[in-house]
Design a protein around this motif. Structure first.
Motif, PDB file in Angstrom:
ATOM      1  N   ARG A  44       0.837  -1.180   0.000  1.00  0.00           N
ATOM      2  CA  ARG A  44       0.000   0.000   0.000  1.00  0.00           C
ATOM      3  C   ARG A  44       0.885   1.246   0.000  1.00  0.00           C
ATOM      4  N   GLU A  45       0.483   2.235  -0.796  1.00  0.00           N
ATOM      5  CA  GLU A  45       1.238   3.473  -0.855  1.00  0.00           C
ATOM      6  C   GLU A  45       0.325   4.672  -0.648  1.00  0.00           C
ATOM      7  N   TRP A  46       0.873   5.664   0.029  1.00  0.00           N
ATOM      8  CA  TRP A  46       0.168   6.931   0.172  1.00  0.00           C
ATOM      9  C   TRP A  46       0.272   7.708  -1.121  1.00  0.00           C
ATOM     10  N   ILE A  47      -0.821   8.383  -1.550  1.00  0.00           N
ATOM     11  CA  ILE A  47      -0.757   9.125  -2.792  1.00  0.00           C
ATOM     12  C   ILE A  47      -1.177  10.589  -2.662  1.00  0.00           C
ATOM     13  N   ALA A  48      -2.037  10.924  -1.715  1.00  0.00           N
ATOM     14  CA  ALA A  48      -2.485  12.307  -1.610  1.00  0.00           C
ATOM     15  C   ALA A  48      -3.052  12.574  -0.219  1.00  0.00           C
ATOM     16  N   ALA A  49      -2.986  13.843   0.198  1.00  0.00           N
ATOM     17  CA  ALA A  49      -3.539  14.224   1.484  1.00  0.00           C
ATOM     18  C   ALA A  49      -3.990  15.670   1.433  1.00  0.00           C
ATOM     19  N   ILE A  50      -4.943  15.989   2.318  1.00  0.00           N
ATOM     20  CA  ILE A  50      -5.421  17.358   2.440  1.00  0.00           C
ATOM     21  C   ILE A  50      -5.530  17.696   3.916  1.00  0.00           C
ATOM     22  N   SER A  51      -5.011  18.864   4.258  1.00  0.00           N
ATOM     23  CA  SER A  51      -4.989  19.280   5.646  1.00  0.00           C
ATOM     24  C   SER A  51      -6.369  19.765   6.096  1.00  0.00           C
ATOM     25  N   SER A  52      -6.712  19.429   7.332  1.00  0.00           N
ATOM     26  CA  SER A  52      -7.991  19.889   7.875  1.00  0.00           C
ATOM     27  C   SER A  52      -7.925  21.354   8.304  1.00  0.00           C
ATOM     28  N   SER A  53      -6.737  21.852   8.566  1.00  0.00           N
ATOM     29  CA  SER A  53      -6.614  23.214   9.105  1.00  0.00           C
ATOM     30  C   SER A  53      -6.659  24.284   8.035  1.00  0.00           C
ATOM     31  N   ALA A  62       4.138  10.225  -8.236  1.00  0.00           N
ATOM     32  CA  ALA A  62       3.491   9.392  -9.266  1.00  0.00           C
ATOM     33  C   ALA A  62       2.162   9.953  -9.739  1.00  0.00           C
ATOM     34  N   VAL A  63       1.517  10.785  -8.906  1.00  0.00           N
ATOM     35  CA  VAL A  63       0.188  11.283  -9.282  1.00  0.00           C
ATOM     36  C   VAL A  63       0.130  12.806  -9.360  1.00  0.00           C
ATOM     37  N   ARG A  64       1.177  13.483  -8.935  1.00  0.00           N
ATOM     38  CA  ARG A  64       1.152  14.945  -8.941  1.00  0.00           C
ATOM     39  C   ARG A  64       0.954  15.441 -10.366  1.00  0.00           C
ATOM     40  N   GLY A  65       0.023  16.402 -10.513  1.00  0.00           N
ATOM     41  CA  GLY A  65      -0.277  16.937 -11.833  1.00  0.00           C
ATOM     42  C   GLY A  65      -1.386  16.191 -12.553  1.00  0.00           C
ATOM     43  N   ARG A  66      -1.741  15.006 -12.059  1.00  0.00           N
ATOM     44  CA  ARG A  66      -2.827  14.231 -12.676  1.00  0.00           C
ATOM     45  C   ARG A  66      -4.011  14.058 -11.723  1.00  0.00           C
ATOM     46  N   PHE A  67      -3.746  13.934 -10.454  1.00  0.00           N
ATOM     47  CA  PHE A  67      -4.797  13.716  -9.464  1.00  0.00           C
ATOM     48  C   PHE A  67      -5.001  14.990  -8.639  1.00  0.00           C
ATOM     49  N   ILE A  68      -6.244  15.180  -8.206  1.00  0.00           N
ATOM     50  CA  ILE A  68      -6.577  16.329  -7.352  1.00  0.00           C
ATOM     51  C   ILE A  68      -7.403  15.851  -6.169  1.00  0.00           C
ATOM     52  N   ILE A  69      -6.924  16.133  -4.967  1.00  0.00           N
ATOM     53  CA  ILE A  69      -7.675  15.816  -3.772  1.00  0.00           C
ATOM     54  C   ILE A  69      -8.415  17.073  -3.324  1.00  0.00           C
ATOM     55  N   SER A  70      -9.663  16.902  -2.908  1.00  0.00           N
ATOM     56  CA  SER A  70     -10.442  18.045  -2.440  1.00  0.00           C
ATOM     57  C   SER A  70     -11.371  17.574  -1.329  1.00  0.00           C
ATOM     58  N   ARG A  71     -11.983  18.539  -0.681  1.00  0.00           N
ATOM     59  CA  ARG A  71     -12.791  18.207   0.488  1.00  0.00           C
ATOM     60  C   ARG A  71     -14.003  19.118   0.548  1.00  0.00           C
ATOM     61  N   ASP A  72     -15.161  18.541   0.773  1.00  0.00           N
ATOM     62  CA  ASP A  72     -16.383  19.301   0.992  1.00  0.00           C
ATOM     63  C   ASP A  72     -16.727  19.129   2.467  1.00  0.00           C
ATOM     64  N   MET A  82      -9.198  11.865 -10.599  1.00  0.00           N
ATOM     65  CA  MET A  82      -8.066  11.208 -11.247  1.00  0.00           C
ATOM     66  C   MET A  82      -8.161  11.425 -12.748  1.00  0.00           C
ATOM     67  N   ASN A  83      -7.163  12.086 -13.314  1.00  0.00           N
ATOM     68  CA  ASN A  83      -7.124  12.389 -14.740  1.00  0.00           C
ATOM     69  C   ASN A  83      -5.931  11.710 -15.383  1.00  0.00           C
ATOM     70  N   SER A  84      -5.980  11.621 -16.696  1.00  0.00           N
ATOM     71  CA  SER A  84      -4.877  11.010 -17.452  1.00  0.00           C
ATOM     72  C   SER A  84      -4.470   9.675 -16.834  1.00  0.00           C
ATOM     73  N   LEU A  85      -5.454   8.862 -16.578  1.00  0.00           N
ATOM     74  CA  LEU A  85      -5.192   7.594 -15.893  1.00  0.00           C
ATOM     75  C   LEU A  85      -4.347   6.657 -16.739  1.00  0.00           C
ATOM     76  N   LYS A  86      -3.519   5.896 -16.038  1.00  0.00           N
ATOM     77  CA  LYS A  86      -2.619   4.946 -16.677  1.00  0.00           C
ATOM     78  C   LYS A  86      -2.932   3.536 -16.142  1.00  0.00           C
ATOM     79  N   PRO A  87      -2.589   2.507 -16.896  1.00  0.00           N
ATOM     80  CA  PRO A  87      -2.821   1.143 -16.392  1.00  0.00           C
ATOM     81  C   PRO A  87      -2.161   0.901 -15.036  1.00  0.00           C
ATOM     82  N   GLU A  88      -1.039   1.542 -14.777  1.00  0.00           N
ATOM     83  CA  GLU A  88      -0.367   1.355 -13.493  1.00  0.00           C
ATOM     84  C   GLU A  88      -1.093   2.030 -12.333  1.00  0.00           C
ATOM     85  N   ASP A  89      -2.137   2.780 -12.619  1.00  0.00           N
ATOM     86  CA  ASP A  89      -2.969   3.343 -11.556  1.00  0.00           C
ATOM     87  C   ASP A  89      -4.006   2.332 -11.059  1.00  0.00           C
TER      88      ASP A  89
END
Length: 115
Positions: A44-53, A62-72, A82-89
């Motif tokens: 298992r690998e960490w790929i993205a995080a968003i701060s609560s503060s 590996a995902v910077r520039g292709r994936f966007i994390i957001s929070r409602d 997740m954009n520009s997805l690759k088979p390795e994703d």
């Protein structure tokens, strides 16, 4: 804190997919939220995080520039676009909530990217 991911599926390489994770529980909105994934035969690998503060976001290379994390915050939901997805994703994607020494995991969502 309880978490439930949804929105996984099958997509062609180059395509996009958005997965969501609804969280609940006492003080859950004060937890930093993150996405991890487990690819077939890999750890298992960490790929993205968003701060609560302050909503600051972080990505693994590996995902910077292709994936966007957001929070409602109003909907207690964290998203991973997740954009520009690759088979390795291809992997099972898990959301996680962390604060200090506390951490919680949700059930994963399968994402399969065909070539």
């Amino acid at each position: 804190v309880q978490l439930q991911a949804s929105g996984g599926g099958l997509v062609q390489a180059g395509g996009s997919l958005k997965i969501a994770c609804v969280y609940s529980g006492r003080d859950s909105s004060s937890y930093d939220m993150g996405w991890h994934r487990t690819a077939p035969g890999k750890a298992r690998e960490w790929i993205a995080a968003i701060s609560s503060s302050d909503g600051q976001t972080f990505y693994t290379d590996a995902v910077r520039g292709r994936f966007i994390i957001s929070r409602d915050i109003a909907k207690n939901t964290v998203f991973l676009q997740m954009n520009s997805l690759k088979p390795e994703d291809t992997a099972i994607y898990f959301c996680a909530a962390t604060k200090g020494d506390s951490g919680y995991w949700g059930r994963g969502a399968q994402v399969t990217v065909s070539s």
